[in-house]
Enzyme design. Structure first.
Site, PDB file in Angstrom:
ATOM      1  N   GLY A  46       0.829  -1.200   0.000  1.00 21.50           N
ATOM      2  CA  GLY A  46       0.000   0.000   0.000  1.00 21.50           C
ATOM      3  C   GLY A  46       0.857   1.241   0.000  1.00 21.50           C
ATOM      4  N   GLY A  47       0.548   2.141  -0.915  1.00 22.82           N
ATOM      5  CA  GLY A  47       1.349   3.361  -1.065  1.00 22.82           C
ATOM      6  C   GLY A  47       0.532   4.621  -0.894  1.00 22.82           C
ATOM      7  N   HIS A 100     -20.773   9.770   5.102  1.00 20.27           N
ATOM      8  CA  HIS A 100     -20.505  11.195   4.989  1.00 20.27           C
ATOM      9  C   HIS A 100     -21.813  11.879   4.646  1.00 20.27           C
ATOM     10  CE1 HIS A 100     -18.840  15.044   4.034  1.00 20.27           C
ATOM     11  NE2 HIS A 100     -17.676  14.642   4.481  1.00 20.27           N
ATOM     12  N   ARG A 117     -20.219  13.958  11.753  1.00 20.87           N
ATOM     13  CA  ARG A 117     -20.815  13.340  10.570  1.00 20.87           C
ATOM     14  C   ARG A 117     -21.970  12.413  10.865  1.00 20.87           C
ATOM     15  NH1 ARG A 117     -15.132  12.344   7.551  1.00 20.87           N
ATOM     16  NH2 ARG A 117     -14.912  14.546   7.124  1.00 20.87           N
ATOM     17  N   GLU A 159      -6.104   3.394   6.978  1.00 22.41           N
ATOM     18  CA  GLU A 159      -7.529   3.110   7.147  1.00 22.41           C
ATOM     19  C   GLU A 159      -7.813   1.624   7.351  1.00 22.41           C
ATOM     20  OE1 GLU A 159     -10.102   5.321   4.506  1.00 22.41           O
ATOM     21  OE2 GLU A 159     -11.827   4.071   5.024  1.00 22.41           O
ATOM     22  N   ARG A 203     -15.380   8.646  13.306  1.00 22.10           N
ATOM     23  CA  ARG A 203     -14.161   9.430  13.116  1.00 22.10           C
ATOM     24  C   ARG A 203     -14.512  10.899  12.918  1.00 22.10           C
ATOM     25  NH1 ARG A 203     -11.728  11.575   8.480  1.00 22.10           N
ATOM     26  NH2 ARG A 203     -13.057  10.488   7.002  1.00 22.10           N
ATOM     27  N   LEU A 230      -6.501  11.690   7.900  1.00 17.57           N
ATOM     28  CA  LEU A 230      -5.193  11.978   7.302  1.00 17.57           C
ATOM     29  C   LEU A 230      -4.157  11.956   8.414  1.00 17.57           C
ATOM     30  CD1 LEU A 230      -5.986  14.832   4.757  1.00 17.57           C
ATOM     31  CD2 LEU A 230      -5.504  12.434   4.267  1.00 17.57           C
TER      32      LEU A 230
END
Ligand SMILES: Cc1cc2nc3c(=O)[nH]c(=O)nc-3n(C[C@H](O)[C@H](O)[C@H](O)COP(=O)(O)OP(=O)(O)OC[C@H]3O[C@@H](n4cnc5c(N)ncnc54)[C@H](O)[C@@H]3O)c2cc1C
Ligand code: SF4
Ligand code: SF4
Lengths: 629, 249
Positions: A12-13, A238, A299, A405, A415, A421
């Site tokens: 994962g990048g 969201h 949210r 995540e 969250r 982030l």
């Protein structure tokens, strides 16, 4: 083999994986970095709004302690608290580091980092880069990884998909198998430790705000090989998703932070143009119901309020699943300057100008609070997470770490905006450091031999691929994925009830059966995209069962998980000191006795076995409920 | 034909095999963009001649024009497929890969040259390490920020490279996008310290002087990166560097 230099695999990048890579390299460990495509295109680039860190440069007296409290309470106390404490304390240092990497954070007239307001918080605490913060943060670490790549310390394997873990005779993770997405060759790779940073799982819900890489398939594969999966049922919707055919694009929370108001016509089915509806015929329900926070409630609160207005009160715009998100009362040039990039998205994809017409939005699946279970070690001196402990971010499989995540730490039941982030970056950094500590703390002598397992796992994966390419079953993976999304959205969504959840579980088990009888339209041996997709769909269904099973078990309302049958509402108009409120607190605490526990699922051939584990509340014991009125 | 959307797609099975064309039609929906249409074709890959074929292969990820994956030639011009709303396009909508890059399969190309060139020009800030040193970077004025931010939005999508007459398979030209990143890095208050290295990298073969100011690049950039202005500024920076190289200082 034992004289070779230590190496680690990072899968994962996105922000998580790239941070982990940097810290491993800086500890003298070279990294094999795997991603589905060029790392720079990872989903992290999508984040618009910003990243939280207490800089307190707006004269508001913001404190790190308040960030900790907001994160813990925002997550309805469901996350272990020591790691949260450390994350919030170290957030400003991460921002300073990003700044040194050249991230183009937005500036005040004095040339310092600007801050904006985000949901669930009373202070300006969110650092941002225009309205493309995730893109800029990702590029910052991408460039640093490229620098190390240039020095030969990182080997990128882009366009490679991890298929499985390689476990040795002691059950330790010693490598992975991966599929070359061009040649379709499977190879085994060994390493001294493996870090998964494979992102979210929005695609389990069919359409979501997530990028296509967010299938959760990699986490599902680790789960199927024995890693525990925690808090799967906690999916954040969201509140402000744009309604779309291929994807539910996000209208950032930043719009509400900058003053956008959510409303719907008071009259059901009102056919008028929104701009011609007078103020007193508009229902600003968030402002009415939650006067203290108004449009910046967290949210889950906002999503449920919209759900209620549309599904229960029947007040959706034109009778459809949508309400207005309105910026038209703000000066257009202010709005353009602060929100340019995200408004561009709305304009590009709908053709309407949000500075002139209110936007139309509806809640969309957005973020998975749950993920792979991770360990951590407390530092008795600080009460936070112990720096450099190899236990931090290690999954239940020794030698396998998780961050970003796809790990289940930090956010509990919900969250806060701009906190992921932060957690993706912070957890990546910590996972890199702890994997390095794990590697240096273990002797390379006396380990079970790997050659046999590497080959066997590679052959097993090759066989699965060969069978899939040869199979001409009746099921189309793309159609199956749509059905999966339908079940999850209809029955495991913003509001849940046990009958629908039982139906979902039955439906998913059936879907899983059918997913064994796939037929692919593409059987080509080169850059065949249907093959990896089919495998992802199979693994998404497994994960969907974990999510639904957790939701079925948890008979309460907490954060994003909402079962109206078990709702305990704060008595209207009552506040601390009022007897009704205090009685409520007693009931709330009783409920915590029963349910303030992390859900932990383990894979069995029959489906997920769900159990519960205690939550560490040593930083802020649960004495006061969340209250956003 | 108003109730369908028609596509003409250039297919290619393998980097070494020849191209061929296929046509598809899907039911009309106003909301369709090129990616959502490709998704629909993928689910039921039947050509207008009724032949069931392998679904076309392409690249996309975020579907909101920020990851840079889905660049294709749509009706002859390179752009992001996800933001190409079908209602704004002439039909049949012609889809081709960006042929200035090697084709992997169908619409999928190999853009590693762009990433290699980012390495070639050292598009990064040299920091001591990614740990906290308890201080940030020097201040940046909002005016400087404006230009930096515009440059930093480049998502390495390759549209500008595809449009440039000097970038291509057997050419050495670095291309507009990596060049613009040189300016961004040179503008950072500490990134400046390695300015000379980056400028030397674009003063050699395949560097800045290969650009003929054709301006094609800036016209197609979906992120409005000020490419030609950046190239102009770099011209002045390289001239100054040349003088420094000769006279020292
Ligand atoms: C539209 C949107 C806006 C958001 N805005 C904000 C915001 O303003 N603030 C905020 O804090 N958060 C925001 N978030 C959340 C945040 O962006 C993500 O949680 C975070 O970026 C996740 O980072 P990550 O590193 O875990 O994963 P990702 O960035 O998703 O990276 C995952 C990586 O894993 C790789 N991968 C996956 N599977 C495999 C496999 N099998 N083999 C090999 N590689 C694999 C992929 O190629 C990719 O490189 C937003 C999310 C969305 C959807
Ligand atoms: S201005 Fe230069 S870089 Fe841009 S298209 Fe023209 S030649 Fe290529
Ligand atoms: S400069 Fe523009 S067109 Fe070129 S790669 Fe960057 S974003 Fe794409």
């Amino acid at each position: 083999m034992s004289t070779a230099k230590p190496t680690a695999i990072v899968v994962g990048g996105g922000l998580g994986g790239l941070w982990a890579t940097l810290r491993l390299v800086e500890a003298g460990i070279s990294v094999d970095l795997f991603a589905l495509f060029e790392v720079k295109r990872s989903h992290s680039a999508c984040a618009q709004g910003g990243i939280n860190a207490v800089l307190d440069t707006k004269g508001q007296g913001d404190t790190v302690w308040q960030h900790i409290v907001d994160t813990i309470k925002g997550g309805a106390y469901l996350a272990d608290q020591p790691p949260i404490k450390t994350m919030c304390e170290e957030a400003p240092g991460l921002i300073r580091t990003f700044e040194r990497m050249g991230v183009t954070f937005s500036r005040t007239p004095e040339g310092l980092l600007d801050l904006r307001l985000f949901g669930g918080v009373k202070y300006k605490r969110t650092v941002f880069a225009g309205a493309s913060t995730g893109q800029q943060l990702l590029y910052g670490v991408d460039e640093q990884v490229r620098r190390y790549e240039d020095q030969g310390l990182v080997r990128k394997h882009e366009w490679w998909e991890m298929l499985s873990l390689v476990l040795d005779g002691d059950g330790r993770c010693r490598g992975i198998t991966a599929l070359d997405l061009r040649s379709l060759q499977v190879e085994s790779f060994s390493a001294d430790a493996v870090i998964l940073a494979t992102g979210g799982l929005g695609l389990v819900f069919g359409k979501s705000t997530n990028s296509s890489n967010s299938t959760g398939a990699a986490a599902s594969r680790a789960y199927q090989q024995g890693a525990w999966f925690m808090n799967g049922e906690f999916i954040q919707y969201h509140p402000t998703g744009m309604i779309g055919d291929d994807k539910l694009r996000l209208m950032s929370e930043a719009s509400r932070g900058e003053g956008a108001r959510i409303w719907t016509p008071r009259r059901a089915g009102d056919p008028r143009d929104p701009r011609s509806i007078p103020e007193d015929e508009r229902f600003y329900f968030l402002e009415e119901w939650y006067p203290a926070y108004g449009n910046t409630v967290p949210r889950d609160v906002a999503s449920r309020a919209i759900w209620k207005v549309v599904k229960h009160l029947g007040l959706g715009v034109r009778g459809e699943d949508r309400v207005y998100l309105d910026l038209t009362h703000l000066p257009a040039d202010f709005v353009r300057r602060r929100l340019g990039a995200i408004l561009e998205i709305y304009e590009t994809f709908t053709g309407a100008d949000p500075t002139e017409t209110p936007m139309e939005i509806f809640p969309a699946p957005h973020y998975s609070m749950g993920g792979l279970w991770i360990d951590w070690e407390q530092d008795p001196a600080t009460g936070g997470m112990k720096h450099g402990s190899p236990r931090n971010h290690q999954t239940s499989i020794p030698g396998l770490f998780a961050c970003g995540e796809c790990d289940g730490g930090y956010h509990g039941a919900n969250r806060l905006g701009a906190n992921s982030l932060l957690s993706a970056s912070f957890s990546g950094r910590v996972a890199g450091e702890s994997a390095a500590a794990y590697i240096s703390g273990r002797s390379r002598a006396g380990r079970p031999d790997l050659e046999g397992v590497l080959g066997a796992e590679q052959r097993r994966q090759d066989e699965i691929n060969r069978a899939l390419l040869a199979s001409d079953g009746p099921e189309n993976p793309f159609a199956l994925h749509r059905e999966l999304g339908q079940i999850m959205t209809d029955k495991v969504g913003v509001e849940r009830d046990n009958r629908s959840l039982d139906e979902a579980l039955t439906g998913l088990a059936d879907l899983q059966e059918r997913s064994r009888r796939l037929g692919l339209d593409d059987r080509g041996p080169w850059a065949n995209a249907s093959l990896p997709y089919a495998r992802q769909v199979q693994d998404m269904i497994v994960l969907a069962r974990v999510i639904a099973a957790g939701a079925r078990q948890r008979d309460e309302c907490r954060g994003s998980h909402h079962k109206p049958e078990f709702e305990m509402e704060i008595p209207a108009g009552k506040f601390p000191g009022d007897p009704e409120f205090e009685e409520y607190v007693v009931r709330w605490k009783e409920n915590n006795e029963r349910w303030l526990k992390a859900t932990v699922a383990q894979h069995t051939p029959e489906g997920p076995a769900v159990d519960f584990r205690p939550v560490d509340t040593s930083v802020l014991p649960p004495e006061t409920p969340r209250d956003y009125r | 034909m108003a109730d369908t959307i028609r596509f003409r797609i250039r297919r290619q099975d393998h980097p070494d095999s020849g191209p061929y064309w296929q046509e598809f039609a899907i039911p009309y929906r106003r909301e369709h963009n090129v990616v959502s249409a490709l998704l629909a074709i993928r689910e039921n890959p039947v050509t207008i001649d009724g032949e069931r074929v392998a679904p076309p292969v392409w690249d996309s990820n975020c579907m909101e024009e920020v990851c840079g994956s889905c660049s294709l030639r749509v009706n002859g011009r390179a752009r992001q497929a996800c933001s190409a709303l079908v209602d704004t396009l002439e039909q049949p909508i012609v889809l081709e890969p960006m042929l200035t890059f090697p084709v992997v399969r169908d619409l999928l190309v190999d853009r590693s040259a762009m990433f290699d060139n980012l390495r070639r020009v050292k598009a990064w800030i040299d920091i001591d390490g990614s740990w906290d040193i308890h201080t940030g970077a020097p201040r940046i004025s909002p005016q400087e920020w404006d230009l930096n931010y515009a440059l930093s939005r480049c998502m390495t999508c390759g549209c500008c490279m595809d449009a440039c007459p000097h970038f291509g398979l057997d050419r050495d030209f670095i291309g507009p996008a990596p060049l613009a990143q040189v300016l961004l890095m040179n503008s950072h208050p500490t990134g400046k310290y390695s300015r000379a290295d980056r400028l030397h990298a674009i003063m050699s073969d395949g560097g800045l002087t290969d650009c003929s100011s054709a301006q094609n690049c800036v016209r197609v950039c979906p992120k409005h990166v000020p490419l030609t202005a950046a190239i102009g500024k770099l011209g002045r920076q390289t001239t100054a560097q040349l003088l420094r190289d000769i006279f020292g200082g």
